[in-house]
Design a protein around this motif. Sequence first.
Motif, PDB file in Angstrom:
ATOM      1  N   GLY A 112       0.912  -1.457   0.136  1.00 25.44           N
ATOM      2  CA  GLY A 112      -0.088  -0.576   0.370  1.00 25.44           C
ATOM      3  C   GLY A 112       0.823   1.509   0.067  1.00 25.44           C
ATOM      4  O   GLY A 112       0.620   1.973   0.684  1.00 25.44           O
ATOM      5  N   PHE A 113       1.474   1.460  -1.446  1.00 30.07           N
ATOM      6  CA  PHE A 113       2.471   3.001  -1.703  1.00 30.07           C
ATOM      7  C   PHE A 113       2.404   4.179  -1.223  1.00 30.07           C
ATOM      8  O   PHE A 113       1.627   3.105  -2.605  1.00 30.07           O
ATOM      9  N   ARG A 114       2.522   5.112  -1.589  1.00 25.55           N
ATOM     10  CA  ARG A 114       2.688   6.435  -1.436  1.00 25.55           C
ATOM     11  C   ARG A 114       3.495   7.194  -2.061  1.00 25.55           C
ATOM     12  O   ARG A 114       3.922   7.569  -1.038  1.00 25.55           O
ATOM     13  N   TYR A 115       4.022   7.627  -2.870  1.00 25.30           N
ATOM     14  CA  TYR A 115       4.941   7.987  -2.917  1.00 25.30           C
ATOM     15  C   TYR A 115       4.857  10.162  -3.700  1.00 25.30           C
ATOM     16  O   TYR A 115       4.301   9.658  -4.819  1.00 25.30           O
ATOM     17  N   GLN A 116       4.636  11.044  -2.964  1.00 24.72           N
ATOM     18  CA  GLN A 116       4.453  12.016  -3.994  1.00 24.72           C
ATOM     19  C   GLN A 116       5.747  13.209  -4.205  1.00 24.72           C
ATOM     20  O   GLN A 116       6.293  12.962  -3.080  1.00 24.72           O
ATOM     21  N   GLN A 117       5.714  13.785  -5.290  1.00 23.23           N
ATOM     22  CA  GLN A 117       6.915  14.935  -5.771  1.00 23.23           C
ATOM     23  C   GLN A 117       6.596  15.796  -5.446  1.00 23.23           C
ATOM     24  O   GLN A 117       4.693  15.886  -6.004  1.00 23.23           O
ATOM     25  N   THR A 118       6.413  17.268  -4.612  1.00 24.23           N
ATOM     26  CA  THR A 118       5.997  18.111  -4.564  1.00 24.23           C
ATOM     27  C   THR A 118       6.312  19.284  -4.930  1.00 24.23           C
ATOM     28  O   THR A 118       8.326  19.082  -4.373  1.00 24.23           O
ATOM     29  N   GLN A 119       6.474  20.813  -5.094  1.00 22.40           N
ATOM     30  CA  GLN A 119       7.387  21.856  -5.581  1.00 22.40           C
ATOM     31  C   GLN A 119       6.606  23.595  -4.722  1.00 22.40           C
ATOM     32  O   GLN A 119       5.586  23.131  -4.298  1.00 22.40           O
ATOM     33  N   SER A 120       7.044  24.038  -3.842  1.00 23.66           N
ATOM     34  CA  SER A 120       7.074  24.967  -3.485  1.00 23.66           C
ATOM     35  C   SER A 120       5.729  24.191  -2.485  1.00 23.66           C
ATOM     36  O   SER A 120       4.392  25.392  -2.646  1.00 23.66           O
ATOM     37  N   GLY A 121       5.145  23.056  -1.873  1.00 27.22           N
ATOM     38  CA  GLY A 121       4.006  22.458  -1.060  1.00 27.22           C
ATOM     39  C   GLY A 121       3.339  22.686  -2.241  1.00 27.22           C
ATOM     40  O   GLY A 121       2.285  21.820  -1.557  1.00 27.22           O
ATOM     41  N   VAL A 122       3.285  22.440  -2.929  1.00 28.37           N
ATOM     42  CA  VAL A 122       2.236  21.875  -4.322  1.00 28.37           C
ATOM     43  C   VAL A 122       2.622  20.341  -5.027  1.00 28.37           C
ATOM     44  O   VAL A 122       3.485  20.378  -4.795  1.00 28.37           O
ATOM     45  N   VAL A 123       2.109  19.883  -4.435  1.00 25.46           N
ATOM     46  CA  VAL A 123       1.686  18.115  -5.158  1.00 25.46           C
ATOM     47  C   VAL A 123       1.878  18.290  -6.814  1.00 25.46           C
ATOM     48  O   VAL A 123       0.688  18.566  -6.914  1.00 25.46           O
ATOM     49  N   GLN A 124       2.626  17.485  -7.707  1.00 25.53           N
ATOM     50  CA  GLN A 124       2.436  18.095  -8.504  1.00 25.53           C
ATOM     51  C   GLN A 124       2.605  16.389  -9.150  1.00 25.53           C
ATOM     52  O   GLN A 124       1.750  16.386 -10.374  1.00 25.53           O
ATOM     53  N   TRP A 125       3.075  14.933  -8.766  1.00 25.71           N
ATOM     54  CA  TRP A 125       2.272  13.786  -8.949  1.00 25.71           C
ATOM     55  C   TRP A 125       2.535  13.606  -8.197  1.00 25.71           C
ATOM     56  O   TRP A 125       3.344  13.274  -6.586  1.00 25.71           O
ATOM     57  N   GLU A 126       1.725  12.363  -8.178  1.00 29.39           N
ATOM     58  CA  GLU A 126       1.543  10.848  -6.756  1.00 29.39           C
ATOM     59  C   GLU A 126       1.544   9.610  -7.402  1.00 29.39           C
ATOM     60  O   GLU A 126       1.217   9.407  -8.585  1.00 29.39           O
ATOM     61  N   VAL A 127       2.229   9.329  -7.321  1.00 27.78           N
ATOM     62  CA  VAL A 127       2.556   7.869  -7.143  1.00 27.78           C
ATOM     63  C   VAL A 127       1.833   6.409  -6.034  1.00 27.78           C
ATOM     64  O   VAL A 127       1.713   6.363  -4.671  1.00 27.78           O
ATOM     65  N   ASP A 128       1.024   5.668  -6.208  1.00 28.21           N
ATOM     66  CA  ASP A 128      -0.213   4.367  -5.505  1.00 28.21           C
ATOM     67  C   ASP A 128       0.378   2.616  -6.516  1.00 28.21           C
ATOM     68  O   ASP A 128       0.516   3.014  -7.339  1.00 28.21           O
ATOM     69  N   ALA A 129       0.558   2.416  -5.547  1.00 23.66           N
ATOM     70  CA  ALA A 129       1.027   1.127  -5.725  1.00 23.66           C
ATOM     71  C   ALA A 129       0.527  -0.043  -4.430  1.00 23.66           C
ATOM     72  O   ALA A 129       0.726   0.307  -2.937  1.00 23.66           O
ATOM     73  N   GLN A 130       0.694  -1.287  -5.230  1.00 20.00           N
ATOM     74  CA  GLN A 130       0.092  -2.397  -4.045  1.00 20.00           C
ATOM     75  C   GLN A 130       1.626  -2.434  -2.811  1.00 20.00           C
ATOM     76  O   GLN A 130       0.823  -2.863  -1.772  1.00 20.00           O
ATOM     77  N   SER A 131       2.725  -3.136  -4.217  1.00 20.53           N
ATOM     78  CA  SER A 131       3.400  -3.136  -3.167  1.00 20.53           C
ATOM     79  C   SER A 131       4.916  -1.436  -3.276  1.00 20.53           C
ATOM     80  O   SER A 131       4.444  -1.274  -5.357  1.00 20.53           O
ATOM     81  N   ALA A 132       5.735  -2.101  -2.701  1.00 21.87           N
ATOM     82  CA  ALA A 132       6.603  -1.060  -3.093  1.00 21.87           C
ATOM     83  C   ALA A 132       8.648  -1.804  -2.642  1.00 21.87           C
ATOM     84  O   ALA A 132       8.250  -1.936  -1.278  1.00 21.87           O
ATOM     85  N   GLN A 133       9.168  -1.981  -3.208  1.00 23.92           N
ATOM     86  CA  GLN A 133      11.126  -2.971  -2.930  1.00 23.92           C
ATOM     87  C   GLN A 133      11.350  -1.526  -2.802  1.00 23.92           C
ATOM     88  O   GLN A 133      12.351  -1.017  -4.303  1.00 23.92           O
ATOM     89  N   ILE A 134      11.768  -1.110  -1.782  1.00 21.75           N
ATOM     90  CA  ILE A 134      12.648   0.372  -1.809  1.00 21.75           C
ATOM     91  C   ILE A 134      14.108  -0.006  -1.525  1.00 21.75           C
ATOM     92  O   ILE A 134      14.916  -0.785  -0.518  1.00 21.75           O
ATOM     93  N   LYS A 135      15.213   0.670  -2.743  1.00 16.17           N
ATOM     94  CA  LYS A 135      16.839  -0.391  -2.257  1.00 16.17           C
ATOM     95  C   LYS A 135      17.028   2.048  -2.073  1.00 16.17           C
ATOM     96  O   LYS A 135      17.261   1.742  -3.199  1.00 16.17           O
ATOM     97  N   GLU A 136      17.682   1.856  -0.498  1.00 12.59           N
ATOM     98  CA  GLU A 136      18.110   3.030  -0.354  1.00 12.59           C
ATOM     99  C   GLU A 136      19.389   3.665  -1.253  1.00 12.59           C
ATOM    100  O   GLU A 136      19.677   4.204  -1.715  1.00 12.59           O
TER     101      GLU A 136
END
Length: 185
Positions: free
Chosen positions: A49-73
């Motif tokens: 249940g992953f959600r990721y948002q890209q913001t600029q000056s506090g305004v959301v430009q785009w967002e991603v919703d995914a069933q699952s996410a594997q993070i490789k930092e």
Amino acid sequence: MWLRRGLAGVIICLAGLLIFRLVDRVDTSPPPLSAPSTLSETTDSVILGFRYQQTQSGVVQWEVDAQSAQIKEGEQKTFLKEVEVRLLQGEGNDMVIVADNGIINTATNDFDLRNHGAPLSIALASGYTIYTSHIRWVDAQQEFRTAEEVEIRGNGLTITGKGLIGHLNTEDFTILQNVRVDVAS
């Protein structure tokens, strides 16, 4: 003397009881959780249940919703399954992309989306829908690209070709090769 022996006996009994309790607790504890065997050794986190948002000056430009996410930092990448991306333009002019898999580069905020089988779709507010198997979002230029076959449908038109560059802000699209336009009568 018998007092010393008695105290020593009590201490030995208490130490034995303590050791028994520690061993009993260790033996009855559940086994440690382990990551599913399908994850690679370099996966830092798995999120359902992953959600990721890209913001600029506090305004959301785009967002991603995914069933699952594997993070490789260490690689600055997030691998997604069952993905929906919304490129937010305001006033209901959002672009929505649905895909089987995706990768976000968390350093540049670029992402790649891919379908295996049916083409992925990019629904535009203007009523057109773009179909292709792969799309790449380049955040610095606010554009998406593909070198794959493309079909654009809507408002009585079907446009096909190979390769595409599209700009988010203007909804201008350039098909790079083999362009064909069919008009429905």
